[in-house]
Design an enzyme around this catalytic site. Structure first.
Site, PDB file in Angstrom:
ATOM      1  N   GLU A 163      -8.378 -22.900 -26.627  1.00 49.63           N
ATOM      2  CA  GLU A 163      -7.973 -21.894 -27.337  1.00 49.63           C
ATOM      3  C   GLU A 163      -7.762 -22.231 -28.195  1.00 49.63           C
ATOM      4  OE1 GLU A 163      -3.690 -24.039 -26.769  1.00 49.63           O
ATOM      5  OE2 GLU A 163      -3.650 -24.213 -24.008  1.00 49.63           O
ATOM      6  N   GLU A 268      -5.940 -24.767 -15.184  1.00 49.78           N
ATOM      7  CA  GLU A 268      -4.510 -24.844 -15.200  1.00 49.78           C
ATOM      8  C   GLU A 268      -3.552 -23.998 -14.638  1.00 49.78           C
ATOM      9  OE1 GLU A 268      -3.792 -25.809 -19.484  1.00 49.78           O
ATOM     10  OE2 GLU A 268      -5.753 -26.493 -19.533  1.00 49.78           O
TER      11      GLU A 268
END
Length: 381
Positions: A163, A268
């Protein structure tokens, strides 16, 4: 007479065998169904990894049947592995490695560098002021060498960087970037490759269907490739909803990432059935934490069948795309084993009841599991 008795005994025995109820064949696992396409993974909590109670043990049975790639939900993040400088806690991560070996599953390391769940001491000097670039680099190098060195040759691949992008594709102004500079990305991949040259090295992020963010990730890959620094794949976090994202954008990103020459992973993956709180609550910014409002928690007493059907259609739509591009995709990982475990229950509002995964709170397969098994069977013919 003896011959007659023997014949009668054999007849009775055969009839009793025929009368016995036949055991139902076990449901085929997702990992077998998708074996010729890609790995099917899941993330495990510490309780599940260690088998702390009956619910955790039941979840591990689901893992054994359906999943062949395992990721730690939290226990391999920096704050768990090295909460204080030089004090490592490898127990839960070691247990996950053992579980992966017992299940003949690939282990995925998550994550080496992230702006979240990194202890404050990493960025703080002895005087309590911000640490110098040299000190932070020393700590980063030590952490990577200790962690990757311990699991060298036993982890299939690592989410090296997690991220690092803003929604417009620019670099997030994280403490890592502020202290180490814009070349920190090249640095962390160089360190990871040196620590375990055989390990696959990934970049992982959410909202990767977003065209601007997609281009940002492609720039990261291309810059590393141009510098001769290994990167093996891009992980597209799949924190999706019933009405977002646009599935064409998901497919476009898979194709665009694969065109850079790296493998693509869906990581995820979960699909919330709850109403969207606001536009910020798309993706996985864990800093969001809003007070519970009941209008955003409509299914606390159970999920209506029509909503479960919509979720099944959404999962099926995604897996059709994944199967269509199975030559580009190496792994699809669900972010959790069952609904009880899912982080979506508490994000961005704590205390909601969500149903974001393939198995319910009692570890029973939902109807969507059969739908996905059917899709795999059709694609394998």
């Amino acid at each position: 007479m003896k011959l007659l008795i023997s014949l009668l005994s054999a007849l009775v025995l055969s009839q009793s065998v025929l009368a016995e109820p036949q055991a139902k064949p076990a449901q085929p696992g997702l990992k077998q169904a998708y074996a010729s396409h890609f790995l099917i993974g899941t993330a495990l909590s510490q309780g599940q990894i260690e088998g702390q109670d009956q619910a955790a043990l039941a979840a591990r049975e689901v893992v054994q049947q359906h999943f062949n790639a395992l990721t730690a939900e939290n226990v391999m993040k920096w704050e768990e592995l090295q909460p204080a400088e030089g004090q490592f806690n490898f127990g839960p991560a070691d247990a996950l490695l053992r579980l992966a070996k017992q299940n003949n599953a690939s282990l995925i390391g998550h994550t080496l560098m992230w702006h979240q769940q990194t202890p404050a001491w990493v960025f703080t000097g002895p005087d309590g002021k911000p640490a110098s670039k040299a000190l932070v680099l020393q700590r980063l190098t030590s952490h990577i060498n200790q962690v990757m060195g311990r699991y060298k040759g036993q982890v299939k691949g690592w989410d090296v960087l997690n991220e690092a992008l803003n929604e417009d594709g620019t670099l997030r102004d994280s403490p890592w970037r502020q202290i180490l500079g814009d070349d920190y990305i090249a640095t962390v991949y160089q360190l990871a490759h040196a620590a375990d040259p055989a390990a696959e090295l990934y970049y992982n992020d959410y909202n990767m269907n977003n065209p601007e963010k997609r281009q940002g990730a492609i720039r990261i890959v291309q810059q590393l490739q141009k510098a001769g620094i290994p990167i093996s794949g891009i992980g597209m976090q799949g924190h999706y909803g019933l009405d977002y994202p646009d599935l064409q954008q998901v497919e476009d990103s898979i194709v665009a990432f694969a065109a850079t020459g790296v493998q693509v992973m869906i990581t995820e993956l979960d699909i919330t059935v709850l109403p969207r709180v606001d536009d910020k609550a798309i993706g996985a910014d864990i800093s969001l934490n809003q007070q519970l409002q009941q209008q955003f928690n409509p299914y606390s007493q159970g999920l209506p069948a029509e909503v479960a059907k919509l979720q099944q259609e959404r999962f099926s739509g995604l897996f059709r795309i994944f199967l269509r591009h199975s030559d580009k995709i190496s792994r699809v990982t669900l972010w959790g084993v069952n609904d009880q475990q899912s982080w979506r229950n508490d994000w961005p509002m704590r205390g909601r009841t969500d149903y974001a995964l393939l198995f319910d709170r009692q570890n029973q397969p939902k109807a969507v599991v059969n739908a996905l098994l059917q899709l795999a069977a059709e694609a394998t013919r």
